[in-house]
Write a protein that holds these residues in place. Structure first.
Motif, mmCIF file in Angstrom:
data_model
loop_
_atom_site.group_PDB
_atom_site.id
_atom_site.type_symbol
_atom_site.label_atom_id
_atom_site.label_comp_id
_atom_site.label_asym_id
_atom_site.label_seq_id
_atom_site.Cartn_x
_atom_site.Cartn_y
_atom_site.Cartn_z
ATOM 1 N N ILE A 393 0.834 -1.196 0.000
ATOM 2 C CA ILE A 393 0.000 0.000 0.000
ATOM 3 C C ILE A 393 0.867 1.244 0.000
ATOM 4 C CG2 ILE A 393 -1.700 1.299 1.330
ATOM 5 C CD1 ILE A 393 -2.796 -1.378 2.319
ATOM 6 N N LEU A 394 1.870 1.239 0.852
ATOM 7 C CA LEU A 394 2.789 2.377 0.884
ATOM 8 C C LEU A 394 3.529 2.533 -0.435
ATOM 9 C CD1 LEU A 394 4.255 1.881 4.481
ATOM 10 C CD2 LEU A 394 2.530 3.561 3.755
ATOM 11 N N GLN A 395 3.887 1.372 -1.047
ATOM 12 C CA GLN A 395 4.605 1.428 -2.320
ATOM 13 C C GLN A 395 3.719 2.029 -3.422
ATOM 14 O OE1 GLN A 395 7.991 0.394 -2.933
ATOM 15 N NE2 GLN A 395 7.454 1.698 -4.673
ATOM 16 N N ARG A 396 2.404 1.651 -3.445
ATOM 17 C CA ARG A 396 1.497 2.218 -4.445
ATOM 18 C C ARG A 396 1.343 3.721 -4.256
ATOM 19 N NH1 ARG A 396 -1.474 -2.586 -3.591
ATOM 20 N NH2 ARG A 396 -2.866 -1.509 -2.109
ATOM 21 N N GLU A 397 1.302 4.152 -3.007
ATOM 22 C CA GLU A 397 1.209 5.584 -2.750
ATOM 23 C C GLU A 397 2.458 6.304 -3.249
ATOM 24 O OE1 GLU A 397 0.368 8.666 0.971
ATOM 25 O OE2 GLU A 397 0.400 6.484 1.293
ATOM 26 N N VAL A 398 3.610 5.669 -3.021
ATOM 27 C CA VAL A 398 4.856 6.260 -3.526
ATOM 28 C C VAL A 398 4.819 6.335 -5.052
ATOM 29 C CG1 VAL A 398 7.340 5.890 -3.761
ATOM 30 C CG2 VAL A 398 6.226 5.581 -1.533
ATOM 31 N N ASP A 399 4.371 5.246 -5.715
ATOM 32 C CA ASP A 399 4.318 5.225 -7.186
ATOM 33 C C ASP A 399 3.357 6.284 -7.710
ATOM 34 O OD1 ASP A 399 6.088 3.147 -7.144
ATOM 35 O OD2 ASP A 399 4.558 1.578 -7.352
ATOM 36 N N SER A 400 2.192 6.411 -7.076
ATOM 37 C CA SER A 400 1.208 7.401 -7.525
ATOM 38 C C SER A 400 1.749 8.813 -7.399
ATOM 39 C CB SER A 400 -0.079 7.245 -6.713
ATOM 40 O OG SER A 400 -1.022 8.235 -7.073
ATOM 41 N N ASN A 401 2.351 9.105 -6.268
ATOM 42 C CA ASN A 401 2.924 10.442 -6.077
ATOM 43 C C ASN A 401 4.056 10.716 -7.054
ATOM 44 O OD1 ASN A 401 1.173 11.076 -4.000
ATOM 45 N ND2 ASN A 401 2.529 10.263 -2.412
ATOM 46 N N ARG A 402 4.859 9.665 -7.326
ATOM 47 C CA ARG A 402 5.970 9.846 -8.264
ATOM 48 C C ARG A 402 5.446 10.119 -9.683
ATOM 49 N NH1 ARG A 402 8.561 5.667 -7.125
ATOM 50 N NH2 ARG A 402 10.132 6.629 -5.777
ATOM 51 N N GLN A 403 4.396 9.377 -10.099
ATOM 52 C CA GLN A 403 3.840 9.596 -11.433
ATOM 53 C C GLN A 403 3.259 10.999 -11.573
ATOM 54 O OE1 GLN A 403 1.001 6.510 -12.239
ATOM 55 N NE2 GLN A 403 2.504 4.871 -12.021
ATOM 56 N N LEU A 404 2.508 11.437 -10.559
ATOM 57 C CA LEU A 404 1.949 12.782 -10.609
ATOM 58 C C LEU A 404 3.047 13.827 -10.657
ATOM 59 C CD1 LEU A 404 -0.962 12.488 -8.014
ATOM 60 C CD2 LEU A 404 -1.167 12.667 -10.501
ATOM 61 N N TYR A 405 4.037 13.622 -9.880
ATOM 62 C CA TYR A 405 5.136 14.596 -9.825
ATOM 63 C C TYR A 405 5.890 14.644 -11.150
ATOM 64 C CZ TYR A 405 9.463 16.884 -8.409
ATOM 65 O OH TYR A 405 10.525 17.738 -8.340
ATOM 66 N N GLU A 406 6.215 13.480 -11.689
ATOM 67 C CA GLU A 406 6.977 13.450 -12.949
ATOM 68 C C GLU A 406 6.151 14.000 -14.112
ATOM 69 O OE1 GLU A 406 8.185 9.440 -13.385
ATOM 70 O OE2 GLU A 406 9.837 9.576 -11.917
ATOM 71 N N GLY A 407 4.826 13.649 -14.164
ATOM 72 C CA GLY A 407 3.982 14.184 -15.236
ATOM 73 C C GLY A 407 3.856 15.691 -15.162
ATOM 74 N N LEU A 408 3.641 16.221 -13.964
ATOM 75 C CA LEU A 408 3.519 17.661 -13.803
ATOM 76 C C LEU A 408 4.844 18.356 -14.086
ATOM 77 C CD1 LEU A 408 1.010 19.248 -13.069
ATOM 78 C CD2 LEU A 408 1.844 19.424 -10.732
ATOM 79 N N GLN A 410 7.082 17.301 -16.239
ATOM 80 C CA GLN A 410 7.228 17.318 -17.694
ATOM 81 C C GLN A 410 6.390 18.435 -18.314
ATOM 82 O OE1 GLN A 410 9.295 15.645 -19.536
ATOM 83 N NE2 GLN A 410 8.524 16.477 -21.469
ATOM 84 N N ARG A 411 5.143 18.603 -17.812
ATOM 85 C CA ARG A 411 4.285 19.676 -18.312
ATOM 86 C C ARG A 411 4.895 21.039 -18.010
ATOM 87 N NH1 ARG A 411 1.336 21.508 -22.181
ATOM 88 N NH2 ARG A 411 -0.333 22.916 -21.524
ATOM 89 N N TYR A 412 5.501 21.163 -16.866
ATOM 90 C CA TYR A 412 6.147 22.414 -16.490
ATOM 91 C C TYR A 412 7.285 22.744 -17.450
ATOM 92 C CZ TYR A 412 8.613 25.811 -13.555
ATOM 93 O OH TYR A 412 9.244 26.940 -13.084
ATOM 94 N N LYS A 413 8.049 21.711 -17.831
ATOM 95 C CA LYS A 413 9.143 21.927 -18.787
ATOM 96 C C LYS A 413 8.604 22.306 -20.162
ATOM 97 C CE LYS A 413 12.272 18.679 -16.445
ATOM 98 N NZ LYS A 413 12.993 17.391 -16.580
ATOM 99 N N GLU A 414 7.483 21.644 -20.581
ATOM 100 C CA GLU A 414 6.897 21.951 -21.891
ATOM 101 C C GLU A 414 6.376 23.384 -21.943
ATOM 102 O OE1 GLU A 414 3.905 19.057 -22.445
ATOM 103 O OE2 GLU A 414 5.288 17.399 -22.863
#
Length: 727
Positions: A393-408, A410-414
């Protein structure tokens, strides 16, 4: 003479044509309407010409009085932000719709008030002398209040939006922006200001949108970074507290992290070692009884050599026994050697079997040790698996936060890259001052004036036609007034009616002959013997009709007498050019010399009693029984008695006379007498108890050709007068 058609005159149906069934119906339906329209225009041609000429004069006046306008045009290119190139029909349609919406938005932005205000500020137009002089505005000064300045800006905005012309170039991304003002230089200046400010406004909007987006994303990134750090810290603390050691991790395509713990890694290694130990134990078990494989394989060459040596000794012994006895020393020696060899072989085989046994026991022991260790690791792994649920459960939360952070991120760089990119609106051509005025254009103004004049003329014709309640179509007397149409009489031009009726080839003779024919069907004894002709007002053709009908009746061999009963305004004596010394008024006053009042007209074939001198009491005389006595006396001497009476409106004479005759013919002048007057006259006539035979429509001319009358007469008699034509 050609054969005469008996009965009332009706419009002639068009002859069969080669248009086909549908085409013939369309032709028959449209041609009368077209003829009716042209006839209406011809009837009111003076009004039509006046309207058109007046409009043209106004167009000329407006052209010469108008202030010259100069138009300058600048051109820009507008490209879509995200062009879509796809071969899928549905996606292509969606892309086209999006592109249309994009360009419509851009065109609306080009005409927006905010852009006009930017242009005014950029060009300081409220203080520009050329702009103020061109549109008669008040110059801005330091003493103006904020409300006055705002009002001046609003007026300037309205002027700019009224003068702007946005024209997209077809099948391209180009747009022309034009301005028309009294000054060529001002037009070019405004066009350049407009496109420049539109480009700048587009850049400002893109920059503002990028800046706002960057600020928003920065805040979101900071929040997501904190969330990611918190979730990672919670995951590590949990794994440490539970003794879970992660030796490897990998992320799949969906962004999910898969980890491998130390216990799991050990289980894999022990499982692999156990599998190998089990294979070694099975192999050792198979080699227990075999002295040639396994550990015994080391002693196998010695045993083979001993066995070969024994075989040689056995062969020598067998050969000697064939020659010597068993007690022969050589034989005894060989037997002793063979026994020693057998003992040596047995010793060597025993040693080899013992080696395989020891190897087997060692393999069994290793297998059991590995199984015991694997069981221990498995128990430990299962315990960790139960504990790893919370870790997952903790790992999924880490993955979700990482995906949101990396996607945002990338959008910030674009957005950062897009913010410094090129603008999708670019200036192609700047505006140039016009060398000649674009308006007013004399040809265009005259064309517009001509069109306006034609519309005005059409409106006038329509209004006049609606206001005209006279009888156009003779057939309308049946529907409007309830009178049968007995005859439609053509208009006689440039010729007295008294002369035209004596010509049996004339159109008017033919018309009255048709009227006379229709009269023969009114009663059982043929044409009525005593007939009064009247009208609603003077000069509708009743006297001419009386004269012509009497002429036609006499031409058939009947004896006819015509009585002029219009004692107030006699006219038959003038038409016939005869004296009016003694007549009807004298007889009604008591004069018994009837024969002296009757005049013969050999030229026309009938007799006449003129009106006589105008009496002071005409109504009393016409209402007396002397009139009935006169008509009865005349009927004894003549086949038909025709009475030309006064008009109905304003006088009581006609209703008094109508009661003395067999019936009345009501005369209506085409295109002149109004419906209301006719209806009022007929009401008076019906109230008197008179019998109405029907109506005669006179003076049917070119205006009535669309109804078939003028055409029918002209055609019939021109046809009969042509000697070269067949009958």
């Amino acid at each position: 003479m050609n054969e005469i058609v008996r009965g009332p005159i009706v419009p002639v149906d068009p002859a069969p044509s080669s248009y086909g069934e549908g085409g013939e119906e369309q032709y028959a339906a449209s041609l009368p309407e077209i003829e009716r329209i042209f006839s209406a225009i011809l009837n009111h041609r003076n009004w039509v010409m006046a309207a058109i000429v007046g409009a043209l004069l106004l167009g000329l006046l407006a052209t010469f009085l108008a202030t010259p306008e100069y138009t300058s045009t600048a051109r820009i290119e507008i490209l879509p932000d995200s062009p879509v190139d796809t071969s899928v029909d549905e996606q292509r349609d969606r892309a086209m719709v999006n592109e249309i919406a994009f360009y419509n938005t851009q065109y609306s932005l080009l005409k927006s008030e905010s852009l006009a205000e930017r242009v005014i500020r950029a060009g300081n137009l409220t203080a520009d002398k050329d702009f103020i002089a061109a549109f008669n505005l008040d110059a801005a000064d330091a003493g103006m209040t904020s409300a006055e300045r705002r009002s001046l800006t609003v007026k300037a905005v309205e002027i700019l939006l009224d003068r702007i012309d946005v024209s997209p170039v077809r099948t391209s991304s180009l747009v022309d922006i034009g301005f028309s003002t009294p000054s060529a230089r001002l037009s070019a200046k405004l066009a350049d200001l407009w496109v420049t400010q539109f480009v700048q406004a587009t850049i400002d909007r893109r920059f503002a949108a990028t800046s706002d987006a960057r600020k928003y994303l920065e805040g979101r990134l900071d929040t997501l970074r904190q969330n990611l750090e918190t979730s990672e810290r919670a995951l590590i603390n949990y794994s440490v507290s539970k003794g879970i050691v992660t030796v490897a991790s990998e992320t799949d395509n969906n962004g999910r992290t898969r980890t491998q713990t130390l216990v799991g890694s050990d289980i894999i290694q022990i499982s692999q070692a156990l599998a190998k130990a089990r294979e070694a134990r099975i192999a050792a078990e198979a080699e227990l009884a075999n002295t040639m494989t396994g550990v015994a394989q080391v002693n196998a060459p010695t045993i083979s050599a001993l066995r070969q040596k024994r075989a040689v000794a056995e062969a020598e012994l067998a050969q000697m026994r064939t020659t010597f006895a068993d007690d022969y020393p050589a034989v005894v020696s060989l037997r002793s050697e063979i026994a020693n060899l057998d003992k040596s072989i047995r010793d060597e085989v025993g040693r080899s079997s013992q080696g395989n046994r020891e190897a087997y026991n060692a393999a069994v022991k290793r297998e059991r040790d590995l199984e015991s260790e694997l069981n221990g690791l498995t128990n430990r792994y299962n315990s960790q698996q139960r504990e790893s649920i919370e870790m997952a459960i903790l790992q999924r939360e880490v993955d979700s936060n990482r995906q949101l952070y990396e996607g945002l991120l990338q959008r910030y760089k674009e957005i950062g890259v897009a913010g410094v990119g090129t603008n999708n609106v670019s200036l192609v051509d700047r505006a140039k001052p016009a060398e000649r005025p674009s308006s007013p254009s004399l040809l265009i103004n005259l064309a517009v004036a001509l069109l306006a004049g034609m519309v005005l003329a059409a409106g006038l014709v329509f209004m006049l036609e609606k206001m005209d309640s006279s009888v156009r179509d003779p057939q309308d007397v049946q529907s409007r007034f309830g009178l049968p149409l007995l005859g439609a009489i053509p208009e006689v031009i440039n010729r007295p009616v008294a002369d035209a009726i004596t010509d049996k080839k004339s159109a008017i003779y033919e018309a009255y002959f048709s009227l006379m024919t229709n009269l023969t069907f009114l009663t059982a004894h043929g044409a009525p013997r005593s007939i009064m002709l009247t009208s609603s007002r003077p000069k509708e053709g009743k006297s001419n009709s009386s004269l012509c009908l009497a002429t036609v009746l006499s031409a058939t061999g009947k004896s006819v007498i015509l009585v002029d009963a219009d004692v107030r305004n006699p006219s038959l004596n003038r038409y016939l050019d005869i004296p009016n010394q003694r007549g009807l008024s004298h007889y009604l006053s008591g004069d018994e010399d009837l024969d002296g009042m009757i005049a013969e007209l050999p030229k026309f074939g009938f007799s006449i009693i003129t009106a006589g001198k105008m009496p002071p009491n005409a109504a009393e005389l016409l209402g007396s029984e002397r009139l009935s006595t006169l008509i009865a006396t005349l009927l004894e001497r003549y086949d038909h008695v025709l009475v030309d009476s006064p008009p109905l409106l304003g006088l009581a004479d006609a209703p008094l006379i109508a009661r003395r005759v067999e019936g009345v013919l009501f005369t209506i002048e085409a295109n002149s007498t109004k419906n209301r007057a006719i209806a009022t006259a007929l009401t008076r006539l019906r109230m008197s108890g008179a019998k109405l035979f029907g109506a005669i429509v006179t003076k049917v001319g070119a205006r009535n050709q669309v109804y078939g009358y003028g055409y029918g007469y002209g055609y019939g008699f021109s046809y009969g007068s042509d000697k070269t034509e067949g009958a």
